[in-house]
Design an enzyme around this catalytic site. Sequence first.
Site, mmCIF file in Angstrom:
data_model
loop_
_atom_site.group_PDB
_atom_site.id
_atom_site.type_symbol
_atom_site.label_atom_id
_atom_site.label_comp_id
_atom_site.label_asym_id
_atom_site.label_seq_id
_atom_site.Cartn_x
_atom_site.Cartn_y
_atom_site.Cartn_z
ATOM 1 N N ARG A 166 -2.777 -9.387 5.473
ATOM 2 C CA ARG A 166 -3.017 -8.997 4.077
ATOM 3 C C ARG A 166 -1.740 -9.170 3.270
ATOM 4 O O ARG A 166 -0.653 -8.883 3.757
ATOM 5 C CB ARG A 166 -3.435 -7.519 4.025
ATOM 6 C CG ARG A 166 -4.915 -7.306 4.086
ATOM 7 C CD ARG A 166 -5.302 -5.879 4.412
ATOM 8 N NE ARG A 166 -4.603 -4.863 3.630
ATOM 9 C CZ ARG A 166 -4.776 -3.550 3.805
ATOM 10 N NH1 ARG A 166 -5.607 -3.099 4.718
ATOM 11 N NH2 ARG A 166 -4.127 -2.694 3.063
ATOM 12 N N ARG B 206 5.226 0.310 -0.504
ATOM 13 C CA ARG B 206 4.106 1.223 -0.215
ATOM 14 C C ARG B 206 4.603 2.488 0.489
ATOM 15 O O ARG B 206 4.086 3.577 0.250
ATOM 16 C CB ARG B 206 3.050 0.513 0.637
ATOM 17 C CG ARG B 206 2.331 -0.582 -0.133
ATOM 18 C CD ARG B 206 1.448 -1.421 0.764
ATOM 19 N NE ARG B 206 0.301 -0.688 1.233
ATOM 20 C CZ ARG B 206 -0.472 -1.077 2.245
ATOM 21 N NH1 ARG B 206 -0.193 -2.197 2.881
ATOM 22 N NH2 ARG B 206 -1.514 -0.366 2.599
ATOM 23 N N ARG C 274 -0.597 -6.370 11.862
ATOM 24 C CA ARG C 274 -2.005 -6.099 11.531
ATOM 25 C C ARG C 274 -2.667 -7.377 11.023
ATOM 26 O O ARG C 274 -2.094 -8.122 10.241
ATOM 27 C CB ARG C 274 -2.083 -5.001 10.461
ATOM 28 C CG ARG C 274 -3.512 -4.789 9.971
ATOM 29 C CD ARG C 274 -3.728 -3.443 9.349
ATOM 30 N NE ARG C 274 -3.052 -3.233 8.091
ATOM 31 C CZ ARG C 274 -3.151 -2.113 7.384
ATOM 32 N NH1 ARG C 274 -3.875 -1.104 7.821
ATOM 33 N NH2 ARG C 274 -2.504 -1.995 6.243
ATOM 34 N N ARG D 3 -4.856 10.405 -2.299
ATOM 35 C CA ARG D 3 -3.492 9.898 -2.112
ATOM 36 C C ARG D 3 -2.522 10.526 -3.101
ATOM 37 O O ARG D 3 -1.326 10.204 -3.051
ATOM 38 C CB ARG D 3 -3.495 8.387 -2.320
ATOM 39 C CG ARG D 3 -3.494 7.572 -1.019
ATOM 40 C CD ARG D 3 -3.405 6.122 -1.388
ATOM 41 N NE ARG D 3 -2.973 5.254 -0.342
ATOM 42 C CZ ARG D 3 -3.779 4.507 0.402
ATOM 43 N NH1 ARG D 3 -5.084 4.585 0.263
ATOM 44 N NH2 ARG D 3 -3.280 3.679 1.287
ATOM 45 N N LYS E 65 -4.901 5.328 10.161
ATOM 46 C CA LYS E 65 -6.004 6.097 9.557
ATOM 47 C C LYS E 65 -7.337 5.360 9.728
ATOM 48 O O LYS E 65 -8.332 5.946 10.141
ATOM 49 C CB LYS E 65 -5.764 6.323 8.050
ATOM 50 C CG LYS E 65 -4.495 7.105 7.746
ATOM 51 C CD LYS E 65 -4.334 7.336 6.253
ATOM 52 C CE LYS E 65 -4.122 6.074 5.447
ATOM 53 N NZ LYS E 65 -2.893 5.331 5.780
HETATM 54 P P1 ADP Z 1 -3.977 2.568 8.101
HETATM 55 O O1 ADP Z 1 -5.476 2.600 7.928
HETATM 56 O O2 ADP Z 1 -3.375 3.950 8.257
HETATM 57 O O3 ADP Z 1 -3.271 1.754 7.067
HETATM 58 P P2 ADP Z 1 -4.577 0.958 10.490
HETATM 59 O O4 ADP Z 1 -5.594 1.826 11.198
HETATM 60 O O5 ADP Z 1 -5.086 -0.270 9.826
HETATM 61 O O6 ADP Z 1 -3.678 1.846 9.504
HETATM 62 O O7 ADP Z 1 -3.452 0.590 11.574
HETATM 63 C C1 ADP Z 1 -2.352 -0.261 11.218
HETATM 64 C C2 ADP Z 1 -2.106 -1.276 12.337
HETATM 65 O O8 ADP Z 1 -1.597 -0.614 13.488
HETATM 66 C C3 ADP Z 1 -3.367 -2.017 12.779
HETATM 67 O O9 ADP Z 1 -3.035 -3.358 13.075
HETATM 68 C C4 ADP Z 1 -3.828 -1.251 14.017
HETATM 69 O O10 ADP Z 1 -4.527 -2.090 14.919
HETATM 70 C C5 ADP Z 1 -2.500 -0.784 14.607
HETATM 71 N N1 ADP Z 1 -2.574 0.533 15.244
HETATM 72 C C6 ADP Z 1 -3.354 1.596 14.877
HETATM 73 N N2 ADP Z 1 -3.143 2.673 15.685
HETATM 74 C C7 ADP Z 1 -2.172 2.277 16.584
HETATM 75 C C8 ADP Z 1 -1.478 2.925 17.680
HETATM 76 N N3 ADP Z 1 -1.730 4.210 18.002
HETATM 77 N N4 ADP Z 1 -0.547 2.197 18.331
HETATM 78 C C9 ADP Z 1 -0.269 0.917 17.987
HETATM 79 N N5 ADP Z 1 -0.876 0.249 16.985
HETATM 80 C C10 ADP Z 1 -1.815 0.907 16.284
HETATM 81 P P1 AMP Z 2 -5.407 1.055 2.190
HETATM 82 O O1 AMP Z 2 -6.346 0.020 2.711
HETATM 83 O O2 AMP Z 2 -5.947 2.457 2.324
HETATM 84 O O3 AMP Z 2 -4.007 0.933 2.753
HETATM 85 O O4 AMP Z 2 -5.295 0.817 0.608
HETATM 86 C C1 AMP Z 2 -4.793 -0.398 0.091
HETATM 87 C C2 AMP Z 2 -4.352 -0.205 -1.356
HETATM 88 O O5 AMP Z 2 -5.493 0.210 -2.153
HETATM 89 C C3 AMP Z 2 -3.292 0.875 -1.600
HETATM 90 O O6 AMP Z 2 -1.983 0.400 -1.364
HETATM 91 C C4 AMP Z 2 -3.553 1.211 -3.074
HETATM 92 O O7 AMP Z 2 -3.017 0.230 -3.930
HETATM 93 C C5 AMP Z 2 -5.073 1.126 -3.170
HETATM 94 N N1 AMP Z 2 -5.707 2.438 -2.903
HETATM 95 C C6 AMP Z 2 -6.528 2.758 -1.862
HETATM 96 N N2 AMP Z 2 -6.912 4.042 -1.930
HETATM 97 C C7 AMP Z 2 -6.316 4.575 -3.037
HETATM 98 C C8 AMP Z 2 -6.296 5.858 -3.646
HETATM 99 N N3 AMP Z 2 -6.961 6.898 -3.127
HETATM 100 N N4 AMP Z 2 -5.570 6.009 -4.780
HETATM 101 C C9 AMP Z 2 -4.895 4.999 -5.313
HETATM 102 N N5 AMP Z 2 -4.842 3.766 -4.800
HETATM 103 C C10 AMP Z 2 -5.556 3.543 -3.660
#
Ligand code: ADP
Ligand code: AMP
Length: 214
Positions: free
Chosen positions: A160, A171, A127, A88, A13
């Site tokens: 992280r 999660r 990541r 969410r 995302k």
């Molecule tokens: P989210 O915001 O949904 O938690 P991220 O955008 O941070 O996810 O992506 C999670 C991990 O996967 C990151 O390390 C990112 O660089 C990697 N990633 C994102 N899109 C892809 C893809 N299409 N293929 C492989 N790795 C990806």
């Molecule tokens: P993210 O970076 O989007 O994966 O968010 C990291 C963490 O922040 C999540 O696992 C939740 O604990 C908290 N968080 C982020 N956005 C929300 C939301 N819209 N509602 C509740 N918790 C959230």
Amino acid sequence: MKIIMLGAPGAGKGTQAKKIAAKYEIPHISTGDIFRANIKNGTELGKKAKTYMDQGLLVPDELVVDLVVDRVNQDDCTKGYVLDGFPRTIPQAEALDKALESMDQKMDYAIDINVPDENIVNRMSGRRACVDCGATYHIVHAPTKEEGICDNCGGELILRDDDKPETVQKRLAVYHEQTQPLIDYYTEKGILKTVDGTVDLEDVFKAITGILGE
Ligand code: ADP
Ligand code: AMP
């Protein structure tokens, strides 16, 4: 253009939201980033949010909703925005719709990035996030030029705490229970679009621009 990004933690995302924000010149609003900035700055909100985030749980709706509603009311959001990590839960989605309705607006797209659970744990363990600017990378799929150093600001990269495998499992369970119902919610609203998130990140972006238009 107002867009919501849906998908499991690690689906991509944030990666795609940043690219959408750059291409369509709209702000990228990540609630996770907002909470992490608050934790870093030691605010009251940050302290409260951290106790939930560290356990892989969602922060309570009442700590999230007003924050997002205030943010989308700011001047830079008049052309639209891309929401990453919000809503969410169904109550968050309902609160957002109510707030938009009161401004005579509506959401345009909810884009679901579909990635099976099997791929997620692997993705999350690779990541890396910058401690200074929050930029994210992947050790295999989106590496930095220099190992362990942020391309953007030169900051240190870390895994992280909530990306460690035991927290990722939690999660994912929370995602299926509380967030996945939003797929039906936005299908019923007629704005859900699903893209395959298992392919290369540039190909995911192509699928998204195919939906949003050039
Ligand atoms: P989210 O915001 O949904 O938690 P991220 O955008 O941070 O996810 O992506 C999670 C991990 O996967 C990151 O390390 C990112 O660089 C990697 N990633 C994102 N899109 C892809 C893809 N299409 N293929 C492989 N790795 C990806
Ligand atoms: P993210 O970076 O989007 O994966 O968010 C990291 C963490 O922040 C999540 O696992 C939740 O604990 C908290 N968080 C982020 N956005 C929300 C939301 N819209 N509602 C509740 N918790 C959230």
